[in-house]
Design a protein around this motif. Structure first.
Motif, PDB file in Angstrom:
ATOM      1  N   GLY A 175      33.242   7.968  -5.163  1.00  0.00           N
ATOM      2  CA  GLY A 175      32.619   8.251  -3.702  1.00  0.00           C
ATOM      3  C   GLY A 175      30.951   7.466  -3.486  1.00  0.00           C
ATOM      4  N   ALA A 176      30.270   7.603  -2.647  1.00  0.00           N
ATOM      5  CA  ALA A 176      29.476   7.106  -2.288  1.00  0.00           C
ATOM      6  C   ALA A 176      28.147   7.532  -1.509  1.00  0.00           C
ATOM      7  N   PHE A 177      27.297   6.596  -2.101  1.00  0.00           N
ATOM      8  CA  PHE A 177      25.336   7.610  -1.405  1.00  0.00           C
ATOM      9  C   PHE A 177      24.644   6.378  -0.891  1.00  0.00           C
ATOM     10  N   VAL A 178      24.011   7.172  -0.094  1.00  0.00           N
ATOM     11  CA  VAL A 178      22.602   6.421   0.686  1.00  0.00           C
ATOM     12  C   VAL A 178      21.183   7.114   0.272  1.00  0.00           C
ATOM     13  N   ARG A 179      20.383   6.600  -0.133  1.00  0.00           N
ATOM     14  CA  ARG A 179      19.090   7.407  -0.428  1.00  0.00           C
ATOM     15  C   ARG A 179      17.841   6.777  -0.295  1.00  0.00           C
ATOM     16  N   PHE A 180      16.593   7.531   0.305  1.00  0.00           N
ATOM     17  CA  PHE A 180      15.279   6.589   0.291  1.00  0.00           C
ATOM     18  C   PHE A 180      13.895   7.488  -0.457  1.00  0.00           C
ATOM     19  N   GLU A 181      12.985   6.272  -0.900  1.00  0.00           N
ATOM     20  CA  GLU A 181      11.725   6.840  -1.229  1.00  0.00           C
ATOM     21  C   GLU A 181      11.187   6.708  -0.251  1.00  0.00           C
ATOM     22  N   GLN A 182       9.932   6.870   0.638  1.00  0.00           N
ATOM     23  CA  GLN A 182       8.907   6.415   1.131  1.00  0.00           C
ATOM     24  C   GLN A 182       7.869   6.855   1.412  1.00  0.00           C
ATOM     25  N   GLN A 183       6.733   6.660   0.592  1.00  0.00           N
ATOM     26  CA  GLN A 183       5.425   7.226   0.668  1.00  0.00           C
ATOM     27  C   GLN A 183       4.597   6.653   2.096  1.00  0.00           C
ATOM     28  N   VAL A 184       4.696   7.888   3.321  1.00  0.00           N
ATOM     29  CA  VAL A 184       3.981   7.677   4.489  1.00  0.00           C
ATOM     30  C   VAL A 184       2.205   7.522   4.211  1.00  0.00           C
ATOM     31  N   SER A 185       1.559   8.199   3.083  1.00  0.00           N
ATOM     32  CA  SER A 185      -0.001   8.007   2.733  1.00  0.00           C
ATOM     33  C   SER A 185      -0.151   7.671   1.693  1.00  0.00           C
TER      34      SER A 185
ATOM     35  N   ALA B 137      22.294  11.469   0.745  1.00  0.00           N
ATOM     36  CA  ALA B 137      23.116  12.035   1.392  1.00  0.00           C
ATOM     37  C   ALA B 137      24.742  11.690   0.310  1.00  0.00           C
ATOM     38  N   LEU B 138      25.365  12.493   0.043  1.00  0.00           N
ATOM     39  CA  LEU B 138      26.522  11.331  -0.854  1.00  0.00           C
ATOM     40  C   LEU B 138      27.641  12.202  -0.514  1.00  0.00           C
ATOM     41  N   LYS B 139      29.282  11.373  -0.777  1.00  0.00           N
ATOM     42  CA  LYS B 139      29.845  11.566   0.553  1.00  0.00           C
ATOM     43  C   LYS B 139      31.313  11.080  -0.990  1.00  0.00           C
ATOM     44  N   GLY B 140      32.145  12.114  -1.160  1.00  0.00           N
ATOM     45  CA  GLY B 140      33.514  11.325  -1.933  1.00  0.00           C
ATOM     46  C   GLY B 140      33.619  10.514  -1.162  1.00  0.00           C
ATOM     47  N   THR B 141      35.274   9.674  -1.153  1.00  0.00           N
ATOM     48  CA  THR B 141      35.483   8.735  -0.995  1.00  0.00           C
ATOM     49  C   THR B 141      37.269   8.927  -1.274  1.00  0.00           C
ATOM     50  N   SER B 142      37.811   9.275  -2.200  1.00  0.00           N
ATOM     51  CA  SER B 142      38.773   9.392  -3.162  1.00  0.00           C
ATOM     52  C   SER B 142      38.789  10.594  -4.516  1.00  0.00           C
ATOM     53  N   GLY B 143      40.333  11.566  -4.325  1.00  0.00           N
ATOM     54  CA  GLY B 143      40.365  12.157  -5.230  1.00  0.00           C
ATOM     55  C   GLY B 143      40.646  13.682  -5.047  1.00  0.00           C
ATOM     56  N   GLN B 144      40.583  14.342  -5.560  1.00  0.00           N
ATOM     57  CA  GLN B 144      41.414  15.325  -4.998  1.00  0.00           C
ATOM     58  C   GLN B 144      39.217  16.329  -5.844  1.00  0.00           C
TER      59      GLN B 144
ATOM     60  N   ARG C  20       1.191  -1.326   0.254  1.00  0.00           N
ATOM     61  CA  ARG C  20       0.195   0.191  -0.289  1.00  0.00           C
ATOM     62  C   ARG C  20       1.167   1.607   0.404  1.00  0.00           C
ATOM     63  N   LEU C  21       2.444   1.292   1.088  1.00  0.00           N
ATOM     64  CA  LEU C  21       2.780   2.083   0.168  1.00  0.00           C
ATOM     65  C   LEU C  21       4.331   1.745  -0.275  1.00  0.00           C
ATOM     66  N   LYS C  22       4.844   2.660  -1.067  1.00  0.00           N
ATOM     67  CA  LYS C  22       5.507   2.236  -1.902  1.00  0.00           C
ATOM     68  C   LYS C  22       6.660   2.917  -1.173  1.00  0.00           C
ATOM     69  N   ALA C  23       7.857   2.432  -1.900  1.00  0.00           N
ATOM     70  CA  ALA C  23       9.167   2.469  -0.935  1.00  0.00           C
ATOM     71  C   ALA C  23      10.509   1.763  -1.924  1.00  0.00           C
ATOM     72  N   LYS C  24      11.384   3.328  -2.075  1.00  0.00           N
ATOM     73  CA  LYS C  24      12.470   2.412  -2.256  1.00  0.00           C
ATOM     74  C   LYS C  24      13.903   2.876  -1.493  1.00  0.00           C
ATOM     75  N   TYR C  25      14.645   2.014  -1.190  1.00  0.00           N
ATOM     76  CA  TYR C  25      15.878   2.364  -0.450  1.00  0.00           C
ATOM     77  C   TYR C  25      17.421   2.210  -1.088  1.00  0.00           C
ATOM     78  N   GLU C  26      18.231   2.961  -1.340  1.00  0.00           N
ATOM     79  CA  GLU C  26      19.319   2.031  -1.778  1.00  0.00           C
ATOM     80  C   GLU C  26      20.629   2.769  -1.516  1.00  0.00           C
ATOM     81  N   VAL C  27      21.763   1.666  -1.542  1.00  0.00           N
ATOM     82  CA  VAL C  27      23.022   2.236  -1.276  1.00  0.00           C
ATOM     83  C   VAL C  27      23.681   2.189  -2.285  1.00  0.00           C
ATOM     84  N   GLY C  28      24.853   2.442  -2.334  1.00  0.00           N
ATOM     85  CA  GLY C  28      26.011   2.735  -3.658  1.00  0.00           C
ATOM     86  C   GLY C  28      26.652   3.152  -3.450  1.00  0.00           C
ATOM     87  N   GLY C  29      27.831   3.537  -4.609  1.00  0.00           N
ATOM     88  CA  GLY C  29      28.483   4.229  -4.647  1.00  0.00           C
ATOM     89  C   GLY C  29      29.099   4.531  -6.763  1.00  0.00           C
ATOM     90  N   TRP C  30      30.115   5.302  -6.985  1.00  0.00           N
ATOM     91  CA  TRP C  30      31.051   4.714  -8.136  1.00  0.00           C
ATOM     92  C   TRP C  30      32.201   5.154  -8.118  1.00  0.00           C
TER      93      TRP C  30
END
Length: 418
Positions: free
Chosen positions: A275-285, A299-306, A232-242
């Motif tokens: 870099g790395a990231f976490v993100r989400f989409e959550q239906q609450v109603s 939230a995205l964060k660099g993990t190496s490089g200038q 009933r409440l659609k959602a998506k959660y991801e963790v990853g990087g590049w």
């Protein structure tokens, strides 16, 4: 006529012909036509560099070709899309910062944006795709983007483009990716996208397929969970990087380790950023008919490089269905923070001092957008929007002697689709 010219004419002719072919009765199961237009107008109401207006537009045309229906090739689809982008960029002409409030600006002109073969296997649990495409329609994208106009969050979080050579729509290059559903609601996705900055130059049409100007590859990856179709409440959660092994210019130093702005030497050429990231989409109603409130964040964060940015934060909401009399309308709000790195701030400080100014620009930029979408017809939607930019960045004009004022911007997005 050269071979590249013949190839260009042939592919453009095919892309233009696909929508008309798809309208034929005997082609209805083979061709799924794609024809859409998006327009984004913007005007600076207060602050920024100066008052002004701008308009950017994008026409998309093409088709998905079902090779199963056409030839009995089970699970195979050709995706062929062309793009025409035109117009002007308010950030460049008026606001003064480097993050646009018109996300469809960039890669101007007419070009082949996507030409890929998708193959589904193992009862659709494995999806392979290869050809000419871009990373940002396969990774870090969201259907919620259609409710916004600004480029800090819409299209993809802008951080990934500012800290890597992540390829972006509609500047296509060679690619391949794979998505595997390891459990009914859990997927793993990985891709490889060739980095070729020459493809984004004026006059390019996406039909120069040589690799002699490529500088490396960017490899994004994701592990995600998506709610079941019956939820009933659609959602998506991801963790990853590049991982990006292509070349880039050091934001501060030359090859000798000195600030390039002071030495007069070219910035050092570097290889490798990640870099790395976490993100989400959550239906609450939900009302059970697709309407309801969805919250999202990243939230995205660099993990190496200038890198020129340290991290990126995003939070927002989309309400689908606003009033009983307007069940197809929407209201949306998003806020993002781009936090700059110490080396990027040092370079801006040196540039300001060299121009006769003093002090260091602010260490982050916050962008907010409030949008109301009005569904006029099933095919036509307009969305007036307001943007507020706190501490606009100075990366496009590093020699400015003083900070840019906070900016208030009005916008209007128009979407039409076949």
């Amino acid at each position: 006529m050269t071979c590249p010219s013949r190839r260009r004419l042939l592919l453009v002719a095919i892309l233009l012909a696909l929508p008309s072919l798809a309208t034929a009765a005997d082609a209805s199961e083979v061709f799924a036509p794609k024809l859409a237009y998006t327009g984004e107008a913007a005007a600076t109401l207060d602050g920024g560099k100066s008052s002004g207006t701008a308009y950017a537009g994008q026409l998309m045309f093409g088709a998905d070709v079902n090779l199963d229906a056409a030839f009995g090739w089970r699970g195979a689809t050709i995706k062929a899309y062309g793009i025409n982008r035109h117009g002007t960029n308010l950030a460049r002409s008026s606001t003064g910062n480097s993050t646009s409030v018109q996300e469809i600006y960039g890669g101007q002109g007419t070009r082949l944006a996507n030409l890929t073969l998708e193959q589904k296997l193992l009862n659709d649990r494995l999806v392979l795709e290869a050809g000419r495409s871009v990373a940002n329609i396969h990774f870090l994208g969201s259907e919620l983007c259609q409710y916004f106009q600004g480029n800090s969050a819409c299209g993809n979080p802008t951080y990934v483009f500012r800290t890597s050579n992540f390829t972006w729509w509609p500047v296509s290059s060679w690619m391949a990716d794979a998505t595997a559903w390891v459990m009914p609601d859990v997927y793993v996705r990985v891709g490889a996208y060739q980095v070729d900055p020459s493809q984004a130059e004026d006059g390019q049409h996406g039909l120069k397929w040589s690799t002699n100007q490529a500088t490396g590859w960017v490899v994004p990856y994701t592990i995600g969970w998506r709610s079941p179709a019956s939820a009933r409440l659609k959602a998506k959660y991801e963790v990853g990087g590049w991982q990006d092994n292509s070349t880039y210019r050091d934001p501060l130093r030359d090859a000798n380790g000195n600030p390039a702005l002071l030495s007069g030497q070219a910035p050092a050429s570097r290889h490798g950023r990640s870099g790395a990231f976490v993100r989400f989409e959550q239906q609450v109603s939900s009302d059970g008919n697709g309407r309801g409130l969805t919250v999202f964040g990243a939230a995205l964060k660099g993990t190496s490089g200038q890198l020129i940015e340290d991290h990126f934060l995003q939070a927002g909401l989309v309400q689908k269905g606003t009033f009983a009399s307007r069940p197809q309308d929407s209201i949306a709000f998003v806020v993002t923070q781009q936090k700059y790195s110490d080396i990027a701030l040092e370079n801006l400080r040196l540039a300001r001092a060299a121009a006769g100014g003093s002090g260091t620009p602010y260490d982050s930029q916050v962008m907010m957008e409030l949008s109301y979408g009005i569904q006029l017809t099933p095919q036509l939607r307009i969305a007036p929007n307001l943007h507020y930019i706190v501490h606009p960045d100075q990366f496009d004009e590093p020699a400015r002697q003083r900070d840019l004022p906070n900016a208030l911007i009005a916008g209007l997005r128009v979407d039409w689709s076949l």
